[in-house]
Design an enzyme around this catalytic site. Structure first.
Site, PDB file in Angstrom:
ATOM      1  N   ASP A 124      -3.515  -0.653  -2.519  1.00 17.98           N
ATOM      2  CA  ASP A 124      -2.950  -1.516  -1.474  1.00 17.98           C
ATOM      3  C   ASP A 124      -2.403  -0.729  -0.290  1.00 17.98           C
ATOM      4  O   ASP A 124      -1.180  -0.559  -0.198  1.00 17.98           O
ATOM      5  CB  ASP A 124      -1.848  -2.391  -2.078  1.00 17.98           C
ATOM      6  CG  ASP A 124      -1.506  -3.584  -1.195  1.00 17.98           C
ATOM      7  OD1 ASP A 124      -2.237  -3.814  -0.223  1.00 17.98           O
ATOM      8  OD2 ASP A 124      -0.519  -4.275  -1.494  1.00 17.98           O
ATOM      9  N   GLU A 149       3.315  -1.498   6.317  1.00 10.27           N
ATOM     10  CA  GLU A 149       4.065  -2.007   5.165  1.00 10.27           C
ATOM     11  C   GLU A 149       4.523  -0.892   4.229  1.00 10.27           C
ATOM     12  O   GLU A 149       5.635  -0.927   3.715  1.00 10.27           O
ATOM     13  CB  GLU A 149       3.175  -2.998   4.412  1.00 10.27           C
ATOM     14  CG  GLU A 149       3.751  -3.445   3.096  1.00 10.27           C
ATOM     15  CD  GLU A 149       2.818  -4.381   2.317  1.00 10.27           C
ATOM     16  OE1 GLU A 149       1.733  -4.743   2.818  1.00 10.27           O
ATOM     17  OE2 GLU A 149       3.190  -4.753   1.192  1.00 10.27           O
ATOM     18  N   GLU A 151      -2.660 -12.793  -6.385  1.00  8.75           N
ATOM     19  CA  GLU A 151      -1.223 -12.909  -6.152  1.00  8.75           C
ATOM     20  C   GLU A 151      -0.783 -14.371  -6.051  1.00  8.75           C
ATOM     21  O   GLU A 151      -0.050 -14.761  -5.136  1.00  8.75           O
ATOM     22  CB  GLU A 151      -0.822 -12.130  -4.894  1.00  8.75           C
ATOM     23  CG  GLU A 151      -1.123 -10.647  -5.033  1.00  8.75           C
ATOM     24  CD  GLU A 151      -0.579  -9.789  -3.895  1.00  8.75           C
ATOM     25  OE1 GLU A 151      -0.505 -10.280  -2.762  1.00  8.75           O
ATOM     26  OE2 GLU A 151      -0.246  -8.625  -4.172  1.00  8.75           O
TER      27      GLU A 151
END
Ligand code: GCV
Length: 719
Positions: A381, A409, A308
């Site tokens: 993820d 998240e 990332e």
């Protein structure tokens, strides 16, 4: 002035006691035991405290036992200087306490390592005692918390024979905290580290943070975000880190930092960060020595590299092993470790599910002994449900540590009540079959499957400056569950929920049974209303709050929802079998064959591994389309069920925590409906089938409306 003082006095006097129940005390509340018979038996068993040693940790043990017992027993429990009477609680090591030495526990003490403890009902020098014995002061502290937990959960303490020790060596919280005080994916306020005021001011809250971790047995904290800032390695910040380390040390909590791979360039003035360059290696050695001069027990580095947008060794055509080993060599002389993350995916066009395995598995055995490879629970993820990561079981010569996400998240942030222990338990109990049946992920990470010499587990923290620490009272159950499972990964989610409820609210049996059930079913509810049947990564772009199954385009296909749902006129789901990306081939044969089989994969992972026709007949006898819409509604219904259950519990809970939970459940219900309506309307554009009438009713708005929702200022995103 006098009038002001009087006004203040009156305000304080009239402040309702409910302030004390705002969640700040977590599971470390010590209210007077409300069962009279039990209280009498506790009072008869413990009437004084004798703690050996003079260390800061010993003082913390004495304070905690005094505070806990005085609260729980409703009377002052004095600290004594010697073994004067029956009913003395003695805590110490053979070196710090002559009573513990006289108890001759040597053989048993040898079985519990540095951080474990024994708790024994016994007689020493003719006196009836309860012993908390360990090989180190921190072990005694862990034992003290265990002892208090027994009382907090109303268990007997008159015939104790407990021996406990951590099954995993490095039990770590990863804070994704930035130097500006923001927290990436944080939903509980600002960072607990006030970098600006450190090192001159250390908030009392820092010790409370360390105390909470010690009560669970967490022994490490990575202070900085994996999306790292090299500034944290500069001298002014290292002094601040040292101040935090000083506060945390007596609680057995070591500090770690994230290392930005390009730091030699950014703060070292070098032209390269090539891990094989002699100057770069010398720079890291010198930097590491500098850190250890300030923090002799510094734990080491956590690194996100070539992921990332983060820099890494591949920028110099070197391998992840080259990068990790360079840092490992720098910390090795000081006893430090490097936790190197396996969370990598690049724009290869290859299925993101496969990329970490493809890059790291061939490097098995190439890492230094003090490197642990930190692997997320699943290959994508931190989704509401993921199959276990295929690297588990596939790297017998490289210690793999498990990374879990405590902050939610992808699970509705702090306001959704989603108890994560069942998710953690699911991955820990997943069978990799790497060495035949019973090769559980828990055995990979506790080192027993492959004989790892280093073992570790990390949880991405959900703490912040919110008064209740985690953004909601129930979100703290996930911090508790992580810590307790890190200590012993075989504990059950049901037992952990039971324990947390008793300690956090009340021992009332009806309350505990009811709320435990609610907690245990809450994760499946979230799966149902967000990503049922193996769907994944369907959240809105970037901030991941709310539904976005239509998310497409942008820089990275593998960060979009359409990449994962693959909805088309034929059906739904990602074909990862031989006819698709063949990600199933990365699992050991029995797992691979199960995941590859449409009949045997099971509904939890159906759309994760298969592209399934809309008309496919599910176990229920319904078509995939009807089952899918039913699952979304089932999720909404579950949340409504939780709301109803909670409404009936008002008599058991103080007003502040009751109201918070009631309001948050209402938010969750509203957002579950949003998820359901938006998702089924979107998928209907492919299935072209009617939505069967159900308890959720017709969607409340149009697909266009849901797709037009574009929220800004969502918490947890980078500034
Ligand atoms: C810290 C996901 C999150 C990022 C996070 C990343 C990681 O992509 O959305 O916020 O970055 O995982 O684990 O490195």
């Amino acid at each position: 002035m006098r009038r002001l003082a009087l006004a203040l006095l009156l305000t304080v006097a009239s402040t309702p006691l409910a302030r004390a129940e705002d969640g700040y005390d977590l599971w470390l509340r010590y209210p007077r035991i409300d069962d009279a018979a039990l209280l009498r038996s506790y009072q008869a068993t413990v009437s004084s405290i004798l703690v050996g040693g003079q260390s800061a940790t010993s003082r913390i043990v004495a304070d905690e036992l005094t505070r806990g017992l005085t609260g729980l027993l409703g009377a002052n429990v004095p600290v004594s200087r010697d073994l004067a009477r029956d009913g003395t609680l003695v805590a110490g090591t053979p070196a710090s306490s002559s009573v513990i030495a006289d108890a001759a526990l040597g053989a048993e003490l040898r079985t519990i390592g540095d951080e474990g403890y024994l708790i024994r009902s016994s007689r020493v020098r003719g006196t009836r005692v309860t012993l908390i014995a360990a090989n180190s002061d921190v072990g005694v502290l862990h034992g003290a918390f265990h002892f208090l937990r027994l009382l907090q959960t109303h268990q007997r303490i008159d015939a104790l024979s407990v021996a406990d020790y951590p099954r995993i060596q490095h039990r770590i919280l990863d804070h994704w905290d930035n130097l500006d005080g923001s927290v990436e994916r944080g939903y509980a306020g600002r960072s607990l580290w006030d970098w600006f005021k450190l090192p001159d001011y250390e908030s009392p809250r820092l010790a409370d943070y360390a105390r909470a971790n010690a009560s669970l047995g967490i022994n490490g904290t990575v202070l900085t975000n994996v999306n790292a800032n090299a500034t944290s390695l500069t001298p002014p910040y290292l002094v601040k880190v040292a101040a935090l380390a000083d506060v945390f040390r007596p609680y057995g909590l070591r500090v770690y930092l994230t290392a930005r791979f390009s730091a030699p360039i950014e703060i070292g003035g070098l032209k390269t960060a090539d891990p094989l360059d002699a100057q770069v290696r010398a720079w890291w050695h010198a930097k590491t020595d500098e850190i250890y001069r300030l923090i002799p027990d510094f734990g080491g580095f956590l690194v996100k590299a070539n992921s990332e947008g983060q820099p890494g060794p591949q920028d110099y055509h070197r391998t992840h092993a080259d990068g990790a080993n360079m840092l490992a060599d720098a910390v090795a002389p000081h006893g430090g470790i490097v936790m190197w993350r396996a969370f990598v995916y690049s724009e290869t066009g290859n299925d993101r599910h496969k990329q970490a395995y493809t890059e790291f598995q061939p490097l098995d055995g190439a890492f230094r002994p003090n490197v642990l490879l930190q692997v997320k629970n699943g290959a994508i993820d931190f989704q509401p449900r993921e199959p276990f990561h295929p690297l588990f079981g596939a790297m017998p010569r490289t210690p793999l540590m498990l990374e879990l996400q405590i902050t939610k998240e992808y699970l509705g942030f702090a306001t959704h009540l989603v108890y994560l222990a069942p998710l953690f338990e699911e991955v820990l109990r997943a069978d990799t079959y790497a060495k035949g049946e019973g090769s559980l992920v828990s055995k990979v990470i506790d080192g027993s499957l492959h004989g790892y010499t280093q073992t570790g587990i990390a949880g991405v923290a959900n703490t912040g400056t919110d008064r209740n620490w985690c953004g909601s009272v129930f979100a703290c159950a996930n911090w508790h569950a992580f810590g307790r499972l890190a200590w012993n990964p075989t504990l059950s989610s049901a037992d952990l929920a039971d324990e947390w409820l008793r300690m956090t609210f009340t021992n009332n049996a009806a309350f505990v049974a009811t709320v435990k059930q609610m907690m245990l079913s809450s994760r499946q509810a979230a799966v149902d209303y967000m990503t049922p049947l193996g769907l994944h990564h369907q959240m809105a772009r970037g901030h991941h709050y709310g539904p976005g199954p239509w998310v497409a385009g942008g820089a990275r296909a593998d960060q979009t929802s359409v990449y994962y749902n693959r909805a088309d006129a034929l059906g739904l789901g990602f074909d990862r079998t031989e006819t698709g990306t063949n990600a199933v081939s990365q699992y050991a044969a029995p797992v691979r064959d199960r995941f590859a089989s449409l009949d045997r994969v099971g509904e939890d992972y159906l759309l994760w591994f298969h592209h399934v026709p809309w008309t496919y007949k599910m176990a229920s006898g319904q078509s995939l389309w009807n089952e899918l819409t039913a699952r979304y509604c089932r999720g909404v219904e579950s949340v409504r069920g939780m709301e109803g259950v909670w409404r009936g519990l008002e008599p058991f809970v103080d007003a502040e925590r009751f109201d918070e939970t009631r309001s948050f459940l209402a938010i969750q219900e509203k957002e579950a409906r949003w998820w359901r309506d938006a998702s089924i309307l979107y998928f209907q554009t492919f299935s072209k089938q009617p939505i069967a009438p159900d308890a959720c009713g017709p969607p409340a708005d149009t697909l266009e409306h849901f797709m037009s929702i574009n929220l800004r200022y969502v918490p947890g995103t980078n500034p």
